[in-house]
Design a protein around this motif. Structure first.
Motif, short mmCIF file in Angstrom:
data_model
loop_
_atom_site.label_atom_id
_atom_site.label_comp_id
_atom_site.label_asym_id
_atom_site.label_seq_id
_atom_site.Cartn_x
_atom_site.Cartn_y
_atom_site.Cartn_z
N GLY A 1 0.82 -1.21 0.00
CA GLY A 1 0.00 0.00 0.00
C GLY A 1 0.85 1.26 0.00
N ILE B 1 0.38 6.94 4.14
CA ILE B 1 1.49 6.56 5.02
C ILE B 1 2.51 5.69 4.29
N ILE C 1 -7.59 -1.10 4.82
CA ILE C 1 -8.81 -0.44 4.37
C ILE C 1 -9.71 -0.11 5.56
N ASP D 1 -5.88 10.10 2.41
CA ASP D 1 -7.12 9.93 1.64
C ASP D 1 -8.00 8.81 2.18
P1 NAP Z 1 -4.69 5.28 2.19
O1 NAP Z 1 -4.28 6.70 1.98
O2 NAP Z 1 -6.11 4.88 1.95
O3 NAP Z 1 -3.72 4.34 1.33
C1 NAP Z 1 -3.96 2.98 1.33
C2 NAP Z 1 -2.90 2.28 0.49
O4 NAP Z 1 -3.12 0.87 0.59
C3 NAP Z 1 -2.97 2.64 -0.96
O5 NAP Z 1 -1.65 2.63 -1.48
C4 NAP Z 1 -3.79 1.50 -1.56
O6 NAP Z 1 -3.46 1.24 -2.91
C5 NAP Z 1 -3.33 0.36 -0.70
N1 NAP Z 1 -4.26 -0.75 -0.62
C6 NAP Z 1 -5.56 -0.69 -0.26
N2 NAP Z 1 -6.09 -1.93 -0.31
C7 NAP Z 1 -5.10 -2.75 -0.70
C8 NAP Z 1 -5.01 -4.13 -0.96
N3 NAP Z 1 -6.08 -4.94 -0.81
N4 NAP Z 1 -3.84 -4.65 -1.38
C9 NAP Z 1 -2.76 -3.86 -1.55
N5 NAP Z 1 -2.76 -2.54 -1.32
C10 NAP Z 1 -3.93 -2.00 -0.90
O7 NAP Z 1 -4.39 4.80 3.69
P2 NAP Z 1 -3.43 5.39 4.84
O8 NAP Z 1 -4.21 6.34 5.64
O9 NAP Z 1 -2.10 5.76 4.30
O10 NAP Z 1 -3.30 4.06 5.73
C11 NAP Z 1 -2.19 3.19 5.67
C12 NAP Z 1 -2.28 2.27 6.87
O11 NAP Z 1 -2.35 3.07 8.06
C13 NAP Z 1 -3.53 1.40 6.90
O12 NAP Z 1 -3.22 0.12 7.38
C14 NAP Z 1 -4.45 2.12 7.86
O13 NAP Z 1 -5.36 1.26 8.49
C15 NAP Z 1 -3.44 2.67 8.84
N6 NAP Z 1 -3.94 3.82 9.62
C16 NAP Z 1 -4.32 4.99 9.03
C17 NAP Z 1 -4.79 6.02 9.80
C18 NAP Z 1 -5.25 7.34 9.23
O14 NAP Z 1 -5.88 8.15 9.96
N7 NAP Z 1 -4.93 7.64 7.99
C19 NAP Z 1 -4.89 5.87 11.20
C20 NAP Z 1 -4.50 4.67 11.77
C21 NAP Z 1 -4.02 3.65 10.97
P3 NAP Z 1 -4.41 1.77 -4.13
O15 NAP Z 1 -4.51 3.27 -3.96
O16 NAP Z 1 -3.67 1.36 -5.35
O17 NAP Z 1 -5.72 1.10 -3.96
#
Ligand code: NAP
Length: 250
Positions: free
Chosen positions: A11, A16, A92, A195
């Protein structure tokens, strides 16, 4: 010249994961950028890694599909060889809802990506990095969430439960591998400006909730990446089984 260590980030096309790819490249890692759907975004991150002087390899794989994960690792083995680190970051959320409003397809997908996907991706890294398998060691950083502690009531308890599983698996795997050269840690981000919030139905969620965060602001992806890249580094050589909150005090 010794080749740069190879880091796989799931991802990594945005948020992140992308911030971690940028910082890891600055710290001398060659980076495998995994993504699910957005090839153009993944290629843009790869360009930034290359601009920092490191190699980048962009590989599509949905982590919920074991065959795609195995194909991704086969490409890494064939094209780059030895893996030195994994950031298990792909994850997700779904629309904000109560449990009594959630269908089983949603629950199955949440666990398939966030839990089973993370376990399968980690398993393949262990098979390559553990000294038990002839590997040379390495580091795994799992990306959990403060939701694992908070439970996310009336928001997404399914997501929170999936991240609770990440914490537990981090603890167990760290001990399982402690004498095999592989450190396993997790970061638990709080509300971070990415996002992902649009997928929960409210793109402005991170800023709307600033008032409930002791530091009164959402985190930035690069602030989470800093903790991840430290846990991957030799500076964290005696740190395993740690879960680092990067959550502004929440
Ligand atoms: P994000 O902006 O939605 O990015 C998600 C990334 O994961 C994208 O690169 C997406 O690729 C990829 N992805 C989604 N589903 C996937 C799958 N089935 N297989 C492979 N890649 C996949 O999310 P983020 O906020 O950076 O979050 C990253 C991590 O941090 C996650 O585990 C999330 O739960 C955790 N987190 C986030 C927050 C927050 O507030 N943002 C807080 C706590 C924890 P595509 O774009 O190509 O689909």
């Amino acid at each position: 010249m010794t080749p740069a260590p190879v880091l796989l980030i799931t991802g990594a096309s945005r948020g992140i994961g992308a911030a971690t790819a940028r910082l890891a490249a600055q710290r001398g890692w060659d980076v495998v950028i995994n993504y699910a759907r957005d090839a153009a975004a993944a290629q843009a991150v790869a360009a930034e890694v290359r601009a920092a002087g490191q190699r980048a390899l962009v590989l599509q794989a949905d982590v919920a599909h074991e065959d795609q994960v195995l194909a991704m690792y086969a490409r890494i083995d064939a094209e780059w060889g030895r893996l030195g680190g994994l950031v298990n970051n792909a994850g997700i959320v779904d629309r904000q809802a109560r449990l009594d409003e959630m269908g089983s397809a949603r629950l199955q997908r949440m666990m398939a990506v966030n839990v089973v996907g993370a376990l399968v991706v980690a398993r393949e890294a262990v098979r390559r990095m553990s000294t038990r398998h002839g590997g040379a060691g390495g580091a795994i950083v799992n990306v959990s969430s403060a939701a694992a502690r908070l439970g996310s009531p009336a928001m997404y308890v399914d997501y929170a439960a999936s991240k609770g599983a990440i914490d537990t698996f981090t603890h167990g795997l760290a001990i399982e591998l402690a004498a095999e050269g592989v450190r396993v840690n997790a970061v638990r981000p709080g509300i971070t400006d990415t996002d992902i919030h649009a997928d929960s139905g409210d793109a402005e969620r991170a800023f709307k909730l600033a008032g409930i965060i002791p530091m009164q602001r959402p985190g930035r992806a690069d602030e989470v990446a800093a903790a991840i890249v430290w846990l991957l580094s030799a500076e964290a050589s005696y740190t395993t089984g740690a879960i680092v909150d990067v959550a502004g005090g929440r």
